[in-house]
Design an enzyme around this catalytic site. Structure first.
Site, PDB file in Angstrom:
ATOM      1  N   GLY A  54      42.817  50.084  42.009  1.00  0.00           N
ATOM      2  CA  GLY A  54      42.366  49.831  43.501  1.00  0.00           C
ATOM      3  C   GLY A  54      41.384  50.541  44.051  1.00  0.00           C
ATOM      4  O   GLY A  54      40.303  50.543  45.392  1.00  0.00           O
ATOM      5  N   SER A  55      40.753  50.576  43.241  1.00  0.00           N
ATOM      6  CA  SER A  55      38.924  51.789  43.709  1.00  0.00           C
ATOM      7  C   SER A  55      38.090  50.819  44.215  1.00  0.00           C
ATOM      8  O   SER A  55      37.714  51.547  45.221  1.00  0.00           O
ATOM      9  CB  SER A  55      38.628  52.528  41.923  1.00  0.00           C
ATOM     10  OG  SER A  55      37.966  51.663  41.085  1.00  0.00           O
ATOM     11  N   LEU A 127      45.078  39.968  39.445  1.00  0.00           N
ATOM     12  CA  LEU A 127      45.612  39.473  37.714  1.00  0.00           C
ATOM     13  C   LEU A 127      45.824  38.104  37.216  1.00  0.00           C
ATOM     14  O   LEU A 127      45.960  37.747  36.667  1.00  0.00           O
ATOM     15  CB  LEU A 127      45.894  41.011  36.498  1.00  0.00           C
ATOM     16  CG  LEU A 127      45.366  41.637  36.508  1.00  0.00           C
ATOM     17  CD1 LEU A 127      46.048  42.968  34.758  1.00  0.00           C
ATOM     18  CD2 LEU A 127      44.030  41.443  36.157  1.00  0.00           C
ATOM     19  N   ILE A 130      44.413  32.469  41.056  1.00  0.00           N
ATOM     20  CA  ILE A 130      44.316  32.085  42.468  1.00  0.00           C
ATOM     21  C   ILE A 130      45.116  30.081  42.582  1.00  0.00           C
ATOM     22  O   ILE A 130      44.140  29.393  41.592  1.00  0.00           O
ATOM     23  CB  ILE A 130      43.344  32.281  42.884  1.00  0.00           C
ATOM     24  CG1 ILE A 130      42.980  33.286  42.852  1.00  0.00           C
ATOM     25  CG2 ILE A 130      43.148  31.064  44.112  1.00  0.00           C
ATOM     26  CD1 ILE A 130      43.820  34.439  44.113  1.00  0.00           C
ATOM     27  N   ASN A 144      35.226  36.921  43.497  1.00  0.00           N
ATOM     28  CA  ASN A 144      35.680  37.863  42.866  1.00  0.00           C
ATOM     29  C   ASN A 144      34.705  38.374  41.727  1.00  0.00           C
ATOM     30  O   ASN A 144      33.129  38.232  42.210  1.00  0.00           O
ATOM     31  CB  ASN A 144      36.346  36.725  41.439  1.00  0.00           C
ATOM     32  CG  ASN A 144      37.165  37.768  40.079  1.00  0.00           C
ATOM     33  OD1 ASN A 144      37.938  38.580  40.653  1.00  0.00           O
ATOM     34  ND2 ASN A 144      36.762  37.106  39.159  1.00  0.00           N
ATOM     35  N   HIS A 146      33.596  40.506  38.184  1.00  0.00           N
ATOM     36  CA  HIS A 146      34.450  40.181  36.852  1.00  0.00           C
ATOM     37  C   HIS A 146      32.937  41.780  36.469  1.00  0.00           C
ATOM     38  O   HIS A 146      31.641  41.625  35.971  1.00  0.00           O
ATOM     39  CB  HIS A 146      33.909  38.950  36.696  1.00  0.00           C
ATOM     40  CG  HIS A 146      34.110  38.831  35.363  1.00  0.00           C
ATOM     41  ND1 HIS A 146      35.603  39.114  34.448  1.00  0.00           N
ATOM     42  CD2 HIS A 146      33.955  39.639  34.295  1.00  0.00           C
ATOM     43  CE1 HIS A 146      35.480  38.478  33.296  1.00  0.00           C
ATOM     44  NE2 HIS A 146      33.970  39.048  32.613  1.00  0.00           N
ATOM     45  N   ASP A 187      37.059  33.154  36.114  1.00  0.00           N
ATOM     46  CA  ASP A 187      35.703  33.404  36.026  1.00  0.00           C
ATOM     47  C   ASP A 187      34.888  32.127  36.001  1.00  0.00           C
ATOM     48  O   ASP A 187      34.228  32.340  35.265  1.00  0.00           O
ATOM     49  CB  ASP A 187      35.569  34.572  34.632  1.00  0.00           C
ATOM     50  CG  ASP A 187      36.341  36.071  34.410  1.00  0.00           C
ATOM     51  OD1 ASP A 187      37.355  35.886  36.218  1.00  0.00           O
ATOM     52  OD2 ASP A 187      37.177  36.043  33.520  1.00  0.00           O
ATOM     53  N   GLU A 216      29.956  48.861  40.496  1.00  0.00           N
ATOM     54  CA  GLU A 216      31.038  47.957  40.976  1.00  0.00           C
ATOM     55  C   GLU A 216      31.025  48.611  42.457  1.00  0.00           C
ATOM     56  O   GLU A 216      30.504  47.639  43.331  1.00  0.00           O
ATOM     57  CB  GLU A 216      32.131  47.391  40.395  1.00  0.00           C
ATOM     58  CG  GLU A 216      32.055  46.898  39.213  1.00  0.00           C
ATOM     59  CD  GLU A 216      33.575  47.001  38.624  1.00  0.00           C
ATOM     60  OE1 GLU A 216      34.175  45.772  38.073  1.00  0.00           O
ATOM     61  OE2 GLU A 216      34.927  47.221  39.125  1.00  0.00           O
TER      62      GLU A 216
HETATM   63  C1  GRF Z   1      36.957  46.022  37.830  1.00  0.00           C
HETATM   64  O1  GRF Z   1      36.413  46.217  36.904  1.00  0.00           O
HETATM   65  C2  GRF Z   1      36.531  44.553  38.419  1.00  0.00           C
HETATM   66  O2  GRF Z   1      35.793  43.833  37.976  1.00  0.00           O
HETATM   67  C3  GRF Z   1      38.384  44.136  37.740  1.00  0.00           C
HETATM   68  O3  GRF Z   1      38.615  44.694  37.711  1.00  0.00           O
HETATM   69  C4  GRF Z   1      38.830  46.170  37.925  1.00  0.00           C
HETATM   70  C5  GRF Z   1      39.654  46.931  38.779  1.00  0.00           C
HETATM   71  O4  GRF Z   1      39.110  47.967  38.962  1.00  0.00           O
HETATM   72  N1  GRF Z   1      38.268  42.365  37.669  1.00  0.00           N
HETATM   73  P1  GRF Z   1      40.044  48.787  40.487  1.00  0.00           P
HETATM   74  O5  GRF Z   1      41.362  48.711  40.453  1.00  0.00           O
HETATM   75  O6  GRF Z   1      38.756  48.464  41.644  1.00  0.00           O
HETATM   76  O7  GRF Z   1      39.551  50.615  39.855  1.00  0.00           O
END
Ligand code: GRF
Length: 229
Positions: A54-55, A127, A130, A144, A146, A187, A216
């Site tokens: 969840g970063s 994961l 949907i 989303n 990716h 995706d 991200e």
């Molecule tokens: C991210 O790299 C995102 O692109 C992918 O899953 C990862 C989630 O990372 N879909 P975090 O849990 O937010 O750290």
């Protein structure tokens, strides 16, 4: 002057009505009226769906704590004990751990979201696929992220380490992030934002994953903000 402007807007709506285009123009007018402060601003309430650490969710929460343009109202998670649930707890945001059965009954699940006033959904490392019913209930309102440059390195099984390993195995010179709308294929929906970085000669899947995460965190919250507005 303001009477003229107001009169012009009314005429547009009358003409739009006569030509069967009222809903389109009324939506447009509502946006103008909100900007002018005549109608109250629509409250954007997002639910973040995440399965892991969840970063990204954490960065989104942090960003909107300062910017206040979006209310992060709910964290939805499919894994009891996932890091994202601690992040939600620390931020005082309600969380919901879902089971597959409820999730698949899209009608029921989307009603749970609607009951909480959720207007948009953000997938940040979620994961499960949907279900079509949820996509229909939130048409063009699900985003989303990716960790690669779609349309390459996307699709079923392309998540986390697998993505970065595939990028390096292909010998690509660049990787990056794609933020896109969600449709019924993995995706696949319309791309909203993409940015790339050069791959280092000694790059490993882990080092690439870490650099992609930085990208991200830097972009996702602001892209969400402009998407909802
Ligand atoms: C991210 O790299 C995102 O692109 C992918 O899953 C990862 C989630 O990372 N879909 P975090 O849990 O937010 O750290």
């Amino acid at each position: 002057m303001s009477i003229l402007i107001f009169g012009y807007q009314v005429i547009i709506l009358i003409v739009a009505f006569l030509f069967g285009q009222f809903p389109f123009f009324w939506n447009y007018e509502k946006k103008i009226l909100r900007r002018l402060g005549i109608l109250p601003a629509k409250q954007v309430r997002i639910a973040i769906f995440a399965s892991g650490k969840g970063s990204n969710a954490g960065k989104i929460i942090e960003y909107f704590d300062k910017h206040l343009t979006v209310n992060v109202s709910l964290i939805v998670c499919n894994k009891p004990g996932a890091g994202v649930l601690n992040i939600a707890e620390q931020a005082g945001i309600k969380s919901l751990v879902i089971d597959k059965e409820t999730f698949k009954k899209a009608g029921e699940f989307s009603q749970i979201l609607k009951d909480q006033g959720i207007t948009h959904i953000v997938l940040a490392g979620f994961l499960w696929k949907i279900p079509a019913g949820l996509i229909a209930a939130y048409q063009d309102k699900i985003l989303n992220i990716h960790p690669a440059l779609l349309p390459k390195f996307g699709g079923k099984g392309m998540f986390g380490e697998h993505v970065h390993a595939a990028v390096l195995a292909a010998g690509d010179k660049q990787s990056g992030i794609t933020i896109h709308l969600v449709d019924e294929q993995y995706d696949h929906g319309k791309t909203i934002f993409q940015t790339a970085i050069d791959i280092h000669p000694d790059e490993t899947p882990d080092s690439l994953a870490a650099r992609i995460h930085v990208l991200e965190h830097e972009h996702f919250p602001a892209v969400i903000e402009s998407w909802v507005s």
